[in-house]
Write a protein that holds these residues in place. Structure first.
Motif, PDB file in Angstrom:
ATOM      1  N   LEU A  56     -28.401  20.801  25.768  1.00 53.13           N
ATOM      2  CA  LEU A  56     -29.213  20.753  26.991  1.00 53.13           C
ATOM      3  C   LEU A  56     -29.393  19.300  27.436  1.00 53.13           C
ATOM      4  CD1 LEU A  56     -29.985  23.587  25.787  1.00 53.13           C
ATOM      5  CD2 LEU A  56     -32.284  23.168  26.611  1.00 53.13           C
ATOM      6  N   GLU A  57     -29.009  19.028  28.662  1.00 52.64           N
ATOM      7  CA  GLU A  57     -29.380  17.724  29.207  1.00 52.64           C
ATOM      8  C   GLU A  57     -30.895  17.687  29.355  1.00 52.64           C
ATOM      9  OE1 GLU A  57     -25.614  16.410  32.068  1.00 52.64           O
ATOM     10  OE2 GLU A  57     -27.579  16.740  32.956  1.00 52.64           O
ATOM     11  N   LEU A  58     -31.435  16.540  29.058  1.00 53.72           N
ATOM     12  CA  LEU A  58     -32.876  16.343  29.165  1.00 53.72           C
ATOM     13  C   LEU A  58     -33.337  16.574  30.615  1.00 53.72           C
ATOM     14  CD1 LEU A  58     -34.955  15.330  27.094  1.00 53.72           C
ATOM     15  CD2 LEU A  58     -34.517  12.998  27.910  1.00 53.72           C
ATOM     16  N   SER A  93     -24.930  27.449  31.928  1.00 52.06           N
ATOM     17  CA  SER A  93     -24.159  26.511  31.107  1.00 52.06           C
ATOM     18  C   SER A  93     -22.696  26.444  31.519  1.00 52.06           C
ATOM     19  CB  SER A  93     -24.292  26.879  29.622  1.00 52.06           C
ATOM     20  OG  SER A  93     -23.449  27.931  29.286  1.00 52.06           O
ATOM     21  N   LYS A  94     -22.120  25.261  31.382  1.00 45.44           N
ATOM     22  CA  LYS A  94     -20.674  25.094  31.486  1.00 45.44           C
ATOM     23  C   LYS A  94     -20.160  25.413  30.088  1.00 45.44           C
ATOM     24  CE  LYS A  94     -20.975  23.090  35.571  1.00 45.44           C
ATOM     25  NZ  LYS A  94     -20.610  23.794  36.787  1.00 45.44           N
ATOM     26  N   ARG A  95     -19.127  26.253  30.035  1.00 49.22           N
ATOM     27  CA  ARG A  95     -18.702  26.729  28.718  1.00 49.22           C
ATOM     28  C   ARG A  95     -17.346  26.128  28.355  1.00 49.22           C
ATOM     29  NH1 ARG A  95     -17.691  32.513  26.832  1.00 49.22           N
ATOM     30  NH2 ARG A  95     -18.704  32.537  24.796  1.00 49.22           N
ATOM     31  N   PHE A  96     -17.171  25.846  27.086  1.00 45.21           N
ATOM     32  CA  PHE A  96     -15.930  25.235  26.613  1.00 45.21           C
ATOM     33  C   PHE A  96     -15.513  25.906  25.313  1.00 45.21           C
ATOM     34  CE2 PHE A  96     -18.427  22.193  28.976  1.00 45.21           C
ATOM     35  CZ  PHE A  96     -17.515  21.659  29.868  1.00 45.21           C
ATOM     36  N   TRP A  97     -14.222  25.801  25.042  1.00 48.00           N
ATOM     37  CA  TRP A  97     -13.689  26.341  23.792  1.00 48.00           C
ATOM     38  C   TRP A  97     -13.123  25.195  22.965  1.00 48.00           C
ATOM     39  CZ3 TRP A  97      -8.815  26.636  21.426  1.00 48.00           C
ATOM     40  CH2 TRP A  97      -8.727  27.553  20.359  1.00 48.00           C
ATOM     41  N   GLY A 123     -21.498  25.308  24.865  1.00 52.69           N
ATOM     42  CA  GLY A 123     -21.889  25.175  26.264  1.00 52.69           C
ATOM     43  C   GLY A 123     -22.678  23.895  26.476  1.00 52.69           C
ATOM     44  N   ILE A 124     -22.687  23.454  27.718  1.00 50.80           N
ATOM     45  CA  ILE A 124     -23.555  22.326  28.082  1.00 50.80           C
ATOM     46  C   ILE A 124     -24.353  22.765  29.304  1.00 50.80           C
ATOM     47  CG2 ILE A 124     -23.669  19.927  28.885  1.00 50.80           C
ATOM     48  CD1 ILE A 124     -21.168  19.315  27.339  1.00 50.80           C
ATOM     49  N   ILE A 125     -25.660  22.557  29.258  1.00 48.77           N
ATOM     50  CA  ILE A 125     -26.495  22.898  30.406  1.00 48.77           C
ATOM     51  C   ILE A 125     -26.827  21.592  31.127  1.00 48.77           C
ATOM     52  CG2 ILE A 125     -28.556  24.120  31.174  1.00 48.77           C
ATOM     53  CD1 ILE A 125     -28.372  25.855  28.759  1.00 48.77           C
ATOM     54  N   PRO A 185     -27.201  20.253  38.430  1.00 47.05           N
ATOM     55  CA  PRO A 185     -28.144  21.372  38.367  1.00 47.05           C
ATOM     56  C   PRO A 185     -27.577  22.627  39.035  1.00 47.05           C
ATOM     57  CG  PRO A 185     -29.117  19.473  39.498  1.00 47.05           C
ATOM     58  CD  PRO A 185     -27.704  19.117  39.195  1.00 47.05           C
ATOM     59  N   PHE A 186     -28.062  23.768  38.535  1.00 40.43           N
ATOM     60  CA  PHE A 186     -27.477  25.052  38.947  1.00 40.43           C
ATOM     61  C   PHE A 186     -28.393  25.781  39.925  1.00 40.43           C
ATOM     62  CE2 PHE A 186     -29.335  24.647  34.802  1.00 40.43           C
ATOM     63  CZ  PHE A 186     -30.460  25.433  34.901  1.00 40.43           C
TER      64      PHE A 186
END
Ligand code: SAM
Length: 334
Positions: free
Chosen positions: A204-206, A247-251, A258-260, A266-267
């Motif tokens: 999570l980004e702060l 979240s952006k999801r990665f493998w 994921g990274i939020i 922002p979403f």
């Protein structure tokens, strides 16, 4: 980031199971975060100034009343997915009957956000009550750092909670709030920890919330910086995520993460969340301190139309971009 990625994919569209509650921007508001109590057994430095900030609301609703409000939101306002939060929801004495009540209303997607300190004992009962998944907040795998960042608790207890939850068949995700100079050297370690246990880690980004809103020393680590660091140990490939996922999801070989990007991307335009506080107020947006009380609807014989209009009012407070606010997260659970 392009050097690190090799492929981009999209989910198929999500199918609606009930009539949706659309706001004026066409966002389908179907997720509810319910803060069952503002009490917490940790005092994370990015959330509160101290443990004394966590006070049970003097007008906290009785459990059956809180349950009734959630039921009304499910039945009349398109809410399909519930996340129980707080404060620390495992401190809430009536958590098990509350989850049982939610299950009986027909809600199938019931999740919990917890620091996991009290999870070891309660995991089997939570699963039997109808809980499906847990977002477990874990910011460090180093015992001393864990205590410093959370100002209380022990890593050992949270790790026991993770093992017990997996054993009870609960799906887990780990949420790690990343702070510059505090835990940003542990990203790859946390990912390895998750991969070994089949748990997706989300960084999570702060966020500029509560005590951080006016704080000049904002220890943000951006998504780009996180990816750079993880890429030192792993080969990263972008992966699918739900259209309204935060979240952006990665493998990476072995699993997903994921990274939020709360701050850097922002979403807000796809935000499908509504929040209900333990004293019966709706909060439509983290970037706007406006609250909309719905507790008086408990006394109404036919609250349906009033509820719909109050939900739309609360959702109208959603901002088009995230600028932060001095709202304290523990009041409405993130
Ligand atoms: N006690 C529970 C827990 O620790 O998960 C639930 C409440 S906590 C307020 C919910 C989430 O908010 C946690 O994942 C926490 O890390 C996140 N959070 C609180 N303040 C934050 C901030 N300033 N920036 C990013 N995330 C934050």
């Amino acid at each position: 980031m392009n050097d690190r990625v090799s492929r981009e994919t999209c989910w198929p569209p999500v199918l609606e199971r009930r009539p949706p509650m659309l706001d004026l921007q066409g966002r389908n508001i179907n997720k509810l975060r319910v803060s069952v109590s503002e009490a917490c057994n940790m005092a994370c430095s990015y959330c509160v100034t101290g443990i004394e900030d966590h006070q049970v609301a003097p007008d906290q609703l009785a459990m059956p009343d809180l349950l009734r409000l959630v039921e009304l939101l499910h039945r009349h306002a398109g809410i399909e997915k519930i996340r129980i939060t707080g404060g620390e929801p495992l401190l809430y004495r009536e958590l098990i009957p509350f989850i049982e009540g939610l299950s009986q209303t027909g809600l199938e997607d019931i999740g919990l956000t917890s620091n996991g300190l009290l999870l070891a004992k309660s995991a089997p009962a939570l699963a039997s009550a109808g809980l499906k998944h847990i977002n477990l907040s874990l910011d460090s795998l180093q015992p001393e750092r864990f205590r410093e960042m959370g100002r209380a608790g022990s890593l050992k207890s949270t790790l026991k909670g993770i093992d017990a939850s997996l054993k009870a068949g609960l799906r887990l995700k780990i949420n790690m709030v990343v702070m510059k100079g505090e835990n940003d050297d542990e990203l790859a370690d946390m990912l390895e920890f998750g991969i070994k246990r089949g748990i997706e880690v989300r960084y999570l980004e702060l966020m500029r919330m509560g005590p951080l809103y006016h704080n000049g020393d904002f220890k943000l680590v951006t998504m780009e910086e996180m990816l750079d660091q993880i890429a030192e140990r792993f080969t990263i490939t972008p992966a699918k995520a739900d259209h309204d996922s935060t979240s952006k999801r990665f493998w990476v070989p072995g699993g997903y993460f994921g990274i939020i990007p709360n701050e850097s991307a922002p979403f807000c335009s796809t935000c499908s969340r509504l929040r209900l506080t333990s004293n019966g107020k709706l909060v439509g947006c983290l970037s706007n301190p406006e609250e909309t009380s719905i507790r008086h609807l408990l006394d109404e014989p036919n609250p349906e139309e009033k509820l719909k209009s109050l939900v739309l009012e609360s959702v109208s407070y959603k901002q088009s971009s995230f600028t932060g606010s001095d709202l304290v997260m523990s009041k409405f659970g993130g």
